[in-house]
Write an enzyme that holds these catalytic residues in place. Structure first.
Site, PDB file in Angstrom:
ATOM      1  N   HIS A   1       1.209  11.250  -2.165  1.00 57.22           N
ATOM      2  CA  HIS A   1      -0.009  11.087  -1.375  1.00 57.22           C
ATOM      3  C   HIS A   1      -0.742  12.419  -1.378  1.00 57.22           C
ATOM      4  CE1 HIS A   1      -2.555   9.745   2.045  1.00 57.22           C
ATOM      5  NE2 HIS A   1      -2.333   8.573   1.493  1.00 57.22           N
TER       6      HIS A   1
ATOM      7  N   HIS B   1       0.858  -1.191   0.000  1.00 56.62           N
ATOM      8  CA  HIS B   1       0.000   0.000   0.000  1.00 56.62           C
ATOM      9  C   HIS B   1       0.894   1.240   0.000  1.00 56.62           C
ATOM     10  CE1 HIS B   1      -3.350   2.607   0.921  1.00 56.62           C
ATOM     11  NE2 HIS B   1      -2.777   3.036   2.026  1.00 56.62           N
ATOM     12  N   ASN B   2       0.480   2.301  -0.723  1.00 55.08           N
ATOM     13  CA  ASN B   2       1.290   3.537  -0.778  1.00 55.08           C
ATOM     14  C   ASN B   2       2.761   3.192  -1.037  1.00 55.08           C
ATOM     15  OD1 ASN B   2      -0.960   5.063  -0.248  1.00 55.08           O
ATOM     16  ND2 ASN B   2      -0.448   5.477   1.880  1.00 55.08           N
TER      17      ASN B   2
ATOM     18  N   ASP C   1      -0.325   6.293  -6.770  1.00 47.56           N
ATOM     19  CA  ASP C   1      -1.290   7.393  -6.664  1.00 47.56           C
ATOM     20  C   ASP C   1      -0.894   8.483  -7.645  1.00 47.56           C
ATOM     21  OD1 ASP C   1      -2.251   5.965  -4.563  1.00 47.56           O
ATOM     22  OD2 ASP C   1      -2.236   7.601  -3.117  1.00 47.56           O
TER      23      ASP C   1
ATOM     24  N   GLU D   1      -4.325   4.391  -8.492  1.00 50.69           N
ATOM     25  CA  GLU D   1      -5.302   5.304  -7.886  1.00 50.69           C
ATOM     26  C   GLU D   1      -5.206   6.593  -8.690  1.00 50.69           C
ATOM     27  OE1 GLU D   1      -6.239   7.463  -3.687  1.00 50.69           O
ATOM     28  OE2 GLU D   1      -5.479   5.412  -3.597  1.00 50.69           O
TER      29      GLU D   1
ATOM     30  N   GLU E   1       1.257  -0.043  -5.550  1.00 52.50           N
ATOM     31  CA  GLU E   1       0.246   1.007  -5.706  1.00 52.50           C
ATOM     32  C   GLU E   1       0.882   2.289  -6.221  1.00 52.50           C
ATOM     33  OE1 GLU E   1      -3.432   3.014  -3.225  1.00 52.50           O
ATOM     34  OE2 GLU E   1      -1.627   2.466  -2.143  1.00 52.50           O
TER      35      GLU E   1
END
Length: 756
Positions: free
Chosen positions: A349, A304-305, A336, A383, A334
């Site tokens: 983020h 994640h992240n 973003d 994302e 991931e």
């Protein structure tokens, strides 16, 4: 005695390192400092200092270095590429979460000597056998304790050494051992005598007793006696005869004993301390599972992240974070994405102070490192917060940079009834994102699939459709909804087997869901569903992928317990890889099997399309067979110090923790041993009942007991219950970061039997 001497004296690269070089240590474009580096006489320690730092210096062991990268292969060195040519630059990459060391040499020849020299030493470390490793460890201690560097050690220095080695020994006993080792009666020990002293110090009475119990003459184990030990104590059964001969050939140091087909005590101890004698079944370390089943039948190591090195508010976004995750076997990363300046999408983020990196650089990094640790597919979880223009730029980067590596069409030209397998997708990167329509043609112009209204990790409500045009979608009640958000057709077309959709209900998924549609669940939503509808969640996960992500409130990048999600068959249980934690220990433990390839085949009752398994009621499974796990915690060996103060010594205890279905969650611990981290002996037995062995993880933790405050962590090792070898075994401990801390271990005797 120096184990590295032969390599050091003959090799020109090692000679350059030992003579020393002035190298620039680089931390950023503005921070570049000259430091003098050299390899110490032990051939294993690299020492460096500033010319202006007085007596201050730093050291690190070659054993801590994982690899050397040549040229501009780090973000820092890339940033100064115009100032320093690639042939002067190199990067030392460390095991675990320790940051890289970026260096610039004065000449290409000097850079080449250091690059090749360090690589040779890394190879030497990786190919050492148990005896060489122990010799090296003893040599290291001798070097540390020999303060005046005269190659000898008096009793005062030995006393200090014992404190450093985490042992509080009676002074009279220590002097007695010292005198026995001081054959020349000079009042000091040279290295060979120190080795003898070390052997006296580390005599393993508990191992000697096991050896004596199975040796007819008390001197050696004959082949038949060793076979009997492997069969009765180590529970190896039929393979014990062949294995006995293999162990003698591999671990017996005495040629005379080998000729007699026998194993001496030294050989026996070396076997027990080796990988063959470890708690982890050697055959389960290798890639040995069926990799031809649908993707939905595997647990997939997931991050994640992934771009973050630290927390979610101010942490640094870094390409290095992707490299580290992929090196650990991560198979789902991931990204973003947000609109960036000059038409280039950036990764960070959103709405925080985390730094930004270019999307195209992330994809280039992925291209280079995706398949170095594992050849099985990587899922790129997108994302997407970008406008249509930069989404199209993203699509172009994905196609141009990844080329054939990016999967852009269905295999064999067929609409799938089930997902393809890891074997079929070897070497491929799959994009997980929203998609316009399905793999099938849309009927009557109406899209009967909804795109996700839940941006992972943030919970932003958003439904995306093509080029900003209104697209009609049927909701769960059949009413037509309108969506006017924007999705680039070019990006949408790259999504094949991992189409993000909103989750309605398990019934809706059963009636309308496609195998290539996948939903994301927050940790709280997933936990609620697992508790209230566990068997339905299990059934859903036999056919479709589900991704679980940490709560947006975890701004410190902490983790949730992944076990609750694995219990119901969730495949993509995303954790913050950048955060050392119990939860990452569990993740590392699960994926330590099957060649650390990032894919673990789920138990048959989590793959069966007619399954009715519920983690809340394991006893209702038709082939329910609980087991009894009995662990005799015998002793510990050379535990690391927690507090580096010279006089402090640990008071160790061992705790065994079971993670699995709710009925299997359990913890038991030994008492603590005062002032002995060197060779503590517990001889205490801990017992557990395991109701669902296929899902259980066993974590061994060693802590420094403190009655006033929280116990300090010393080391741990986590593994699947199904990978445990019964019998007398060593558990080789890992640090908080998950890296090895040899020769620290715990010696146990494990028994597994039916629970009736």
């Amino acid at each position: 005695m120096d184990p590295e001497c032969s390599l050091s004296q003959e090799d020109p690269d090692i000679r350059v390192m030992m003579e020393g070089s002035t190298l620039r240590k680089v931390k950023s474009r503005s921070w570049k400092r000259q430091r003098h580096f050299r390899l110490l006489e032990d051939g294993m320690t690299i020492w460096y200092k500033s010319r202006w730092a007085g007596r201050g210096h730093s050291t690190f062991s070659v054993a801590e270095v994982e690899a050397v990268r040549e040229g501009h292969q780090s973000e820092v060195l890339l940033s100064i590429a115009e100032e320093f040519p690639a042939d002067l630059c190199f990067t030392l990459v460390f095991h675990g979460r320790q940051g890289n060391l970026d260096l610039v040499a004065d000449s290409p020849e000097e850079a080449r000597a250091w690059i090749q020299g360090v690589r040779k030493l890394i190879h030497k470390v990786e190919t050492m056998d148990e005896k060489e490793r122990l010799d090296q460890w003893v040599w290291d201690w001798f070097q540390k304790a020999d303060k005046n560097k005269d190659g000898k050690m008096n009793f005062k220095e030995v006393r200090k050494l014992l404190k450093m080695m985490n042992v509080d020994m009676n002074e009279e006993h220590a002097l007695h051992l010292f005198t026995m080792a001081d054959k020349s009666e000079s009042g000091s020990l040279e290295i060979e005598q120190f080795v003898h002293f070390y052997q006296l110090l580390t005599q393993r009475d508990e191992v000697w007793k096991v050896f004596q119990d199975h040796s007819g003459d008390g001197e050696k184990l004959m082949l038949e006696e060793l076979e009997n030990f492997l069969s009765t104590e180590q529970q190896e059964g039929e393979r014990s005869a062949q294995h006995a001969q293999e162990l003698i050939d591999c671990y017996e140091p005495s040629e005379l004993a080998k000729e007699q087909n026998a194993m001496s005590f030294d050989g026996f101890q070396m076997y027990l301390c080796s990988q063959d004698g470890s708690i982890f079944k050697p055959e389960h370390r290798a890639l040995q599972q069926d990799m031809s089943q649908p993707l939905s039948h595997y647990f997939i190591s997931s991050s994640h992240n992934t771009y973050l090195l630290e927390d979610q508010l101010r942490g640094q976004s870094s390409l290095e974070a992707y490299i580290q995750a992929l090196k650990r076997g991560c198979r789902c990363v991931e990204v973003d994405c947000w609109d960036g300046s000059e038409g280039e999408p950036v990764v960070y983020h959103g709405h925080t102070f985390t730094s930004k990196i270019l999307f195209k650089d992330v994809i280039s990094t992925l291209k280079e490192y995706a398949f170095k640790t594992s050849e099985f597919p990587v899922i790129l979880s997108l994302e997407n917060h970008c406008g249509v223009e930069q989404q199209t730029v993203m699509a172009q980067h994905l196609i141009q940079i990844l080329g054939d590596t990016l999967l852009t069409t269905v295999l064999n030209g067929h609409i799938p009834q089930q997902l393809p397998s890891p074997e079929e997708l070897k070497g491929k990167i799959l994009l997980k994102a929203k998609k316009i329509g399905g793999l099938e043609d849309c009927l009557d112009g109406i899209l009967t699939d909804e795109v996700s209204d839940e941006e992972e990790g943030n919970g932003d409500a958003e439904s995306l459709s093509a080029e900003g045009q209104a697209t009609e979608c049927l909701d769960v009640t059949g009413k037509v909804q309108k969506s006017t958000s924007k999705l680039s057709r070019e990006l949408s077309d790259l999504v094949v087997y991992c189409k993000s959709v909103h989750f309605h209900t398990f019934e809706h998924a059963r009636l309308h869901g496609k195998c290539y549609e996948m939903s994301s669940f927050s940790e709280s939503k997933a936990k609620k569903l697992a508790k209230e509808a566990g068997s339905e969640f299990v059934l859903y996960n036999t056919r479709q992928l589900s991704r679980i992500y940490p709560s947006g409130l975890r701004t410190d990048s902490s983790n949730y317990n992944p076990q609750d999600m694995w219990n119901v068959g969730c495949q993509i249980v995303a954790l913050n890889f950048q955060t050392a934690s119990l939860e990452m220990d569990l993740n590392d433990g699960l994926f330590r099997q099957n060649g650390c390839c990032g894919y673990v085949l789920k138990a048959d009752f989590l793959r069966d399309s007619n399954t009715q398994f519920s983690p809340e009621k394991p006893e209702e499974r038709k082939d329910y067979r609980p087991l009894r796990l009995s662990i005799q915690v015998i002793s510990g060996q050379q535990l690391p110090k927690v507090n580096q103060k010279e006089g402090s010594i640990v008071d160790p205890l061992v705790r065994v923790e079971i993670y699995g279905v709710p009925q299997d969650q359990a913890k038991e611990e030994t008492s603590h041993i005062n002032n002995n981290g060197f060779n503590p002996v517990w001889n205490e037995t801990l017992n557990f009942i395991i109701h669902t062995p296929e899902l259980a993880l066993v974590r061994f933790v060693v802590e420094d007991y403190d009655k006033a405050t929280r116990n300090d962590f010393i080391g741990q090792f986590t593994l699947p219950f199904t990978c445990i070898q019964a019998g007398y075994r060593h558990i080789h401990l890992l640090s908080k970061d998950g890296t090895a801390i040899p020769p620290s271990s715990i010696f146990v005797n494990i028994s597994i039997s039916d629970y009736t």
